[in-house]
Design an enzyme around this catalytic site. Structure first.
Site, PDB file in Angstrom:
ATOM      1  N   HIS A   1      -0.536   0.646   6.628  1.00  0.00           N
ATOM      2  CA  HIS A   1      -0.993  -0.303   7.563  1.00  0.00           C
ATOM      3  C   HIS A   1      -1.355   0.123   8.824  1.00  0.00           C
ATOM      4  CE1 HIS A   1      -0.552  -3.781   4.561  1.00  0.00           C
ATOM      5  NE2 HIS A   1      -1.363  -4.542   5.348  1.00  0.00           N
TER       6      HIS A   1
ATOM      7  N   GLU B   1      -3.035  -7.295   9.443  1.00  0.00           N
ATOM      8  CA  GLU B   1      -3.922  -8.418   8.884  1.00  0.00           C
ATOM      9  C   GLU B   1      -4.512  -9.301   9.491  1.00  0.00           C
ATOM     10  OE1 GLU B   1      -1.597  -8.840   5.284  1.00  0.00           O
ATOM     11  OE2 GLU B   1      -2.221  -7.074   4.591  1.00  0.00           O
TER      12      GLU B   1
ATOM     13  N   ASP C   1      -1.581  -0.340  -4.079  1.00  0.00           N
ATOM     14  CA  ASP C   1      -0.891  -0.748  -2.745  1.00  0.00           C
ATOM     15  C   ASP C   1      -0.365  -2.227  -3.008  1.00  0.00           C
ATOM     16  OD1 ASP C   1       0.277  -0.839   0.141  1.00  0.00           O
ATOM     17  OD2 ASP C   1      -1.668  -1.921   0.460  1.00  0.00           O
ATOM     18  N   SER C   2       0.426  -2.576  -2.138  1.00  0.00           N
ATOM     19  CA  SER C   2       0.711  -3.965  -2.216  1.00  0.00           C
ATOM     20  C   SER C   2      -0.244  -4.962  -1.761  1.00  0.00           C
ATOM     21  CB  SER C   2       2.073  -4.202  -1.357  1.00  0.00           C
ATOM     22  OG  SER C   2       1.722  -3.913  -0.114  1.00  0.00           O
TER      23      SER C   2
ATOM     24  N   CYS D   1       3.984   3.233   7.099  1.00  0.00           N
ATOM     25  CA  CYS D   1       3.229   2.103   6.380  1.00  0.00           C
ATOM     26  C   CYS D   1       1.746   2.413   6.515  1.00  0.00           C
ATOM     27  CB  CYS D   1       3.728   1.064   7.151  1.00  0.00           C
ATOM     28  SG  CYS D   1       2.643  -0.292   6.256  1.00  0.00           S
TER      29      CYS D   1
ATOM     30  N   CYS E   1       1.163   3.228  -0.907  1.00  0.00           N
ATOM     31  CA  CYS E   1       2.095   2.142  -0.371  1.00  0.00           C
ATOM     32  C   CYS E   1       3.518   2.734   0.113  1.00  0.00           C
ATOM     33  CB  CYS E   1       2.345   1.009  -1.141  1.00  0.00           C
ATOM     34  SG  CYS E   1       3.725  -0.108  -0.854  1.00  0.00           S
TER      35      CYS E   1
END
Lengths: 265, 265
Positions: free
Chosen positions: B188, B154, B12-13, B186, B75
């Site tokens: 996240h 984050e 993933d990024s 996404c 990702c």
């Protein structure tokens, strides 16, 4: 005094440093400017010291190879974590954004209570705190890391209610400490000035590190005699490390309508 | 059928892909997992196709050199912009997050009106739209790019009022289109599920691309017979490209308390 017609190099992690470029063009309209935005690796503010130093070294090298007379580190995170490192590595003058901002804040404050907002990496480095304490040990510094503000500026939200709510969320703890001066410790933040001003009210002075950095550059050129002798208007060249992704929108945001095209390196 | 005890690679990024790891550990507890988070260059979602392809190639190569039996592109941005490219370049099976999410959304929707939220790059690629239209031409897709949600996750803000206000800001236009299913496009975003669920209400089904990706991996291993024959519990190795900056906080956020230490490459 020996004039120099060499360009001034400026770099930033992305496009935020264009707020410094904007001020440089206003104060030093005859200088040639070369700007590098590391848009492929933006942001720097949530990365480690080692990574920020490596990226900043690579950015500087690109500019130095283009024979600039001075490198302006138009990124608070790079200045806070890599300026000493760059000055050691390269035989070229560097001007960062932290010291000019710290000096301006000391000039502005009346009660000696200064707030700083910046990226997580800048805040954790205590760079503003150290710089201010060097100049005036009596000042007290209260800081807040604001990781959402950079993406928020890049979104172009501007002075809407949601922006002000986010700004208020970050500022509440430091406003409670009765600061009278607030350093915008990230070159993206000048674009949030209207929203921030509305949240903090008139009694708190905002210190724009982009503007103060440009003033420091003018002073350096004046003292060293390295200003250009040209009488014609200067030029701005823009380089980025990623494809210009929605670049026209961003450049407009940061520079107004007079932005040139960017080239990818 | 030939079993394989080789590890599964996941990249993933940054750390968002750990939501996929979490689901893989739940569904496939005996498999060995190697995760790479490109934390030095995170995020990918605001970068160009070429840059995303280059970064994704480098991430894949790191995993392939560690002899993985499969690369999971955990990702959405990499899947949307680089999966075809990776499948062309490397002789290794790849599973992305877009197709499993698209399939799940088609199963879930009753009125054929599907919403997608994702990064700017994913939305601009129309990857979900293309995938859904391949499977069901009658579906209508309404999408919204949400650049602030990754930094918001984050930050670890969770289900607070400000998070819901930001989510509402992004969702308002697509909720007005009477969607009954929303793809969290996404890796996240699963961490924002409580906040998103509260904004959209009970009538809209949330499709978690992380969970559906893990289901697709289990299915692939079942069909290809490449699952491990081991009876002991699997292992997770974490690699990152930056120094683990506030890593323990982030790993806790994504994986719960059972996160191993990460190594920098």
């Amino acid at each position: 005094m020996k004039h120099s017609d060499k360009p001034i190099g400026i770099f930033d992690s992305g496009l935020g440093g264009l707020t410094v470029v904007r001020q440089l063009r206003r104060l030093l309209p005859r200088e040639r400017l070369i700007y590098l935005g590391d848009t492929a690796r933006v942001p720097y503010g949530n990365k480690s010291r080692e990574t920020i130093q490596q990226f900043s070294r690579e950015d500087s090298l690109f500019l130095i190879r283009r024979r600039v007379k001075l490198v302006v580190v138009a990124c608070n995170t790079s200045t806070a974590l890599a300026l000493d490192h760059l000055q050691e590595k390269f035989d070229c003058p560097f001007i960062g954004v932290v010291r000019p901002g710290a000096e301006a804040a000391i000039r502005e404050t009346r009660n000696g209570r200064i707030g700083v907002i910046a990226t997580a990496a800048t805040i954790q480095s205590h760079a503003y705190e150290k710089e201010i304490r060097k100049l005036d040990r009596a000042c007290r510094i209260f800081s807040s890391a604001c990781p959402l503000l950079v993406p928020l500026v890049e979104e172009g939200w501007g002075n809407i209610r949601l922006t002000r709510d986010i700004v208020r969320h970050y500022l509440r703890p430091i406003l409670a400490r009765r600061i009278d001066t607030l350093i915008l410790g990230c070159t993206h933040y000048p674009l949030l000035k209207p929203a921030i001003a509305r949240v903090v009210g008139r009694r708190i002075r905002l210190v724009d590190s982009a503007e103060n950095c440009a003033i420091a550059v003018r002073q350096f050129l004046g003292e060293s005699g390295k200003g250009t002798a040209k009488r014609s208007e200067g030029k701005l060249e823009l380089f980025v490390t990623d494809r210009p992704f929605s670049f026209s929108k961003s450049a407009k945001l940061f520079l107004g309508n007079r932005a040139p095209m960017a080239r990818q390196i």
